[in-house]
Design an enzyme around this catalytic site. Sequence first.
Site, PDB file in Angstrom:
ATOM      1  N   LYS A   1       0.264   4.208  -0.294  1.00 50.72           N
ATOM      2  CA  LYS A   1      -0.364   5.424   0.253  1.00 50.72           C
ATOM      3  C   LYS A   1      -0.070   6.611  -0.677  1.00 50.72           C
ATOM      4  O   LYS A   1       0.068   6.405  -1.887  1.00 50.72           O
ATOM      5  CB  LYS A   1       0.104   5.675   1.695  1.00 50.72           C
ATOM      6  CG  LYS A   1      -0.124   4.421   2.562  1.00 50.72           C
ATOM      7  CD  LYS A   1      -0.017   4.661   4.033  1.00 50.72           C
ATOM      8  CE  LYS A   1      -0.241   3.347   4.768  1.00 50.72           C
ATOM      9  NZ  LYS A   1      -0.289   3.507   6.207  1.00 50.72           N
TER      10      LYS A   1
ATOM     11  N   HIS B   1      -9.683   1.444   4.614  1.00 48.10           N
ATOM     12  CA  HIS B   1      -8.422   1.627   5.337  1.00 48.10           C
ATOM     13  C   HIS B   1      -8.666   2.581   6.512  1.00 48.10           C
ATOM     14  O   HIS B   1      -9.456   3.533   6.397  1.00 48.10           O
ATOM     15  CB  HIS B   1      -7.351   2.190   4.396  1.00 48.10           C
ATOM     16  CG  HIS B   1      -5.994   2.172   5.027  1.00 48.10           C
ATOM     17  ND1 HIS B   1      -5.601   3.136   5.919  1.00 48.10           N
ATOM     18  CD2 HIS B   1      -4.976   1.287   4.939  1.00 48.10           C
ATOM     19  CE1 HIS B   1      -4.374   2.845   6.343  1.00 48.10           C
ATOM     20  NE2 HIS B   1      -3.975   1.727   5.761  1.00 48.10           N
TER      21      HIS B   1
ATOM     22  N   SER C   1       3.023  -2.042  10.423  1.00 41.58           N
ATOM     23  CA  SER C   1       4.470  -2.134  10.674  1.00 41.58           C
ATOM     24  C   SER C   1       5.060  -3.514  10.375  1.00 41.58           C
ATOM     25  O   SER C   1       5.959  -3.968  11.069  1.00 41.58           O
ATOM     26  CB  SER C   1       4.791  -1.696  12.106  1.00 41.58           C
ATOM     27  OG  SER C   1       4.405  -0.342  12.300  1.00 41.58           O
TER      28      SER C   1
ATOM     29  N   ASN D   1       0.879  -1.167   0.000  1.00 35.88           N
ATOM     30  CA  ASN D   1       0.000   0.000   0.000  1.00 35.88           C
ATOM     31  C   ASN D   1       0.918   1.219   0.000  1.00 35.88           C
ATOM     32  O   ASN D   1       1.451   1.589   1.035  1.00 35.88           O
ATOM     33  CB  ASN D   1      -0.890  -0.044   1.256  1.00 35.88           C
ATOM     34  CG  ASN D   1      -1.715   1.230   1.424  1.00 35.88           C
ATOM     35  OD1 ASN D   1      -1.804   2.036   0.511  1.00 35.88           O
ATOM     36  ND2 ASN D   1      -2.307   1.399   2.596  1.00 35.88           N
TER      37      ASN D   1
ATOM     38  N   GLU E   1      -5.865  -4.628  10.504  1.00 37.01           N
ATOM     39  CA  GLU E   1      -4.821  -3.630  10.714  1.00 37.01           C
ATOM     40  C   GLU E   1      -5.124  -2.851  11.994  1.00 37.01           C
ATOM     41  O   GLU E   1      -5.895  -1.879  11.960  1.00 37.01           O
ATOM     42  CB  GLU E   1      -4.776  -2.653   9.530  1.00 37.01           C
ATOM     43  CG  GLU E   1      -4.410  -3.298   8.217  1.00 37.01           C
ATOM     44  CD  GLU E   1      -3.792  -2.283   7.269  1.00 37.01           C
ATOM     45  OE1 GLU E   1      -2.676  -2.534   6.806  1.00 37.01           O
ATOM     46  OE2 GLU E   1      -4.404  -1.235   7.030  1.00 37.01           O
TER      47      GLU E   1
ATOM     48  N   GLU F   1      -7.089   4.978   7.633  1.00 37.40           N
ATOM     49  CA  GLU F   1      -6.854   6.396   7.335  1.00 37.40           C
ATOM     50  C   GLU F   1      -8.075   7.009   6.649  1.00 37.40           C
ATOM     51  O   GLU F   1      -8.385   8.187   6.842  1.00 37.40           O
ATOM     52  CB  GLU F   1      -5.583   6.546   6.488  1.00 37.40           C
ATOM     53  CG  GLU F   1      -4.342   6.310   7.352  1.00 37.40           C
ATOM     54  CD  GLU F   1      -3.136   5.758   6.631  1.00 37.40           C
ATOM     55  OE1 GLU F   1      -3.081   5.794   5.390  1.00 37.40           O
ATOM     56  OE2 GLU F   1      -2.217   5.258   7.330  1.00 37.40           O
TER      57      GLU F   1
ATOM     58  N   GLY G   1       2.192   2.384  10.777  1.00 34.88           N
ATOM     59  CA  GLY G   1       3.169   3.449  10.622  1.00 34.88           C
ATOM     60  C   GLY G   1       3.846   3.861  11.918  1.00 34.88           C
ATOM     61  O   GLY G   1       4.516   4.888  11.979  1.00 34.88           O
TER      62      GLY G   1
HETATM   63  P1  PGA Z   1       2.550   0.330   7.698  1.00 34.30           P
HETATM   64  O1  PGA Z   1       1.104   0.572   7.009  1.00 34.30           O
HETATM   65  O2  PGA Z   1       3.077  -0.981   7.148  1.00 34.30           O
HETATM   66  O3  PGA Z   1       3.368   1.507   7.269  1.00 34.30           O
HETATM   67  O4  PGA Z   1       2.322   0.263   9.160  1.00 34.30           O
HETATM   68  C1  PGA Z   1       0.215  -0.485   6.777  1.00 34.30           C
HETATM   69  C2  PGA Z   1      -1.067   0.056   6.184  1.00 34.30           C
HETATM   70  O5  PGA Z   1      -1.515   1.127   6.592  1.00 34.30           O
HETATM   71  O6  PGA Z   1      -1.660  -0.567   5.281  1.00 34.30           O
END
Ligand code: PGA
Length: 246
Positions: A11, A93, A208, A9, A164, A95, A170
């Site tokens: 982003k 997601h 992460s 992803n 998640e 976010e 992140g």
């Molecule tokens: P990350 O993000 O691996 O940077 O923690 C995962 C995601 O948001 O899909």
Amino acid sequence: MRRKLVVGNWKMNGSRVANADLLAELKAAGPWNADVAVCVPFPYIGEVALSLQGEAIAWGAQDCSAHASGAYTGEVAVPMLAEFGCRYVIVGHSERRALHGESDQIVAEKARIALAHKLVPIVCVGETLAEREGEQTDAVVKRQLSAVIHTLGHCISQVVVAYEPVWAIGTGRTATPDQAQAVHALLRKQLKAATERADDMKILYGGSVKADNAAQLFAEADIDGGLIGGASLKAADFAAVCRAAS
Ligand code: PGA
């Protein structure tokens, strides 16, 4: 045995030059004995599709409209993604839920329209830190998944689920394999009540995931791969995660 799936992803990252370098390195590093895909920002999908044509890496988008067409300024419709050969689209997601106010029902509608146009929705669920600390994890992920099951009925078997935990995205804080497996088992049980094909469905872990923790997470019985943010932006890191899934 379920084949593992690793999805990058990206982003809101990348540039035409950086993407070309990343994809060239990934193509050279693969193929892997796992399904691999990258979900990229909308403007890059056409170019990524051309670059990955005939390769063992699929591509997709990070969101879609809940509508097929019409007066929705700024939105991108699933039929458009289908035209560019997208196999996957991430929906719900955290976010998008947190920053764009997406409700469980909107997420379910997006999953429905994705399936209607033969894309595989990757449905994200996950609790915040406050919810985990308040022992709400099970209730939150069940509520989020239940909206999608309710909307899709037996077609739920065609989605990919991604667990998640918001506190792990992140942040460098990963759920332990035990913590993740516990939630994956719960989600699998919920899916089993909705479809006979729950044992064939993929439930990804995201938050992460990196080269050094991927193998341990992927070894868990109900963890069928990963949704990878930060570590999908560097070819060597993403390739290492794909290797861990192979
Ligand atoms: P990350 O993000 O691996 O940077 O923690 C995962 C995601 O948001 O899909």
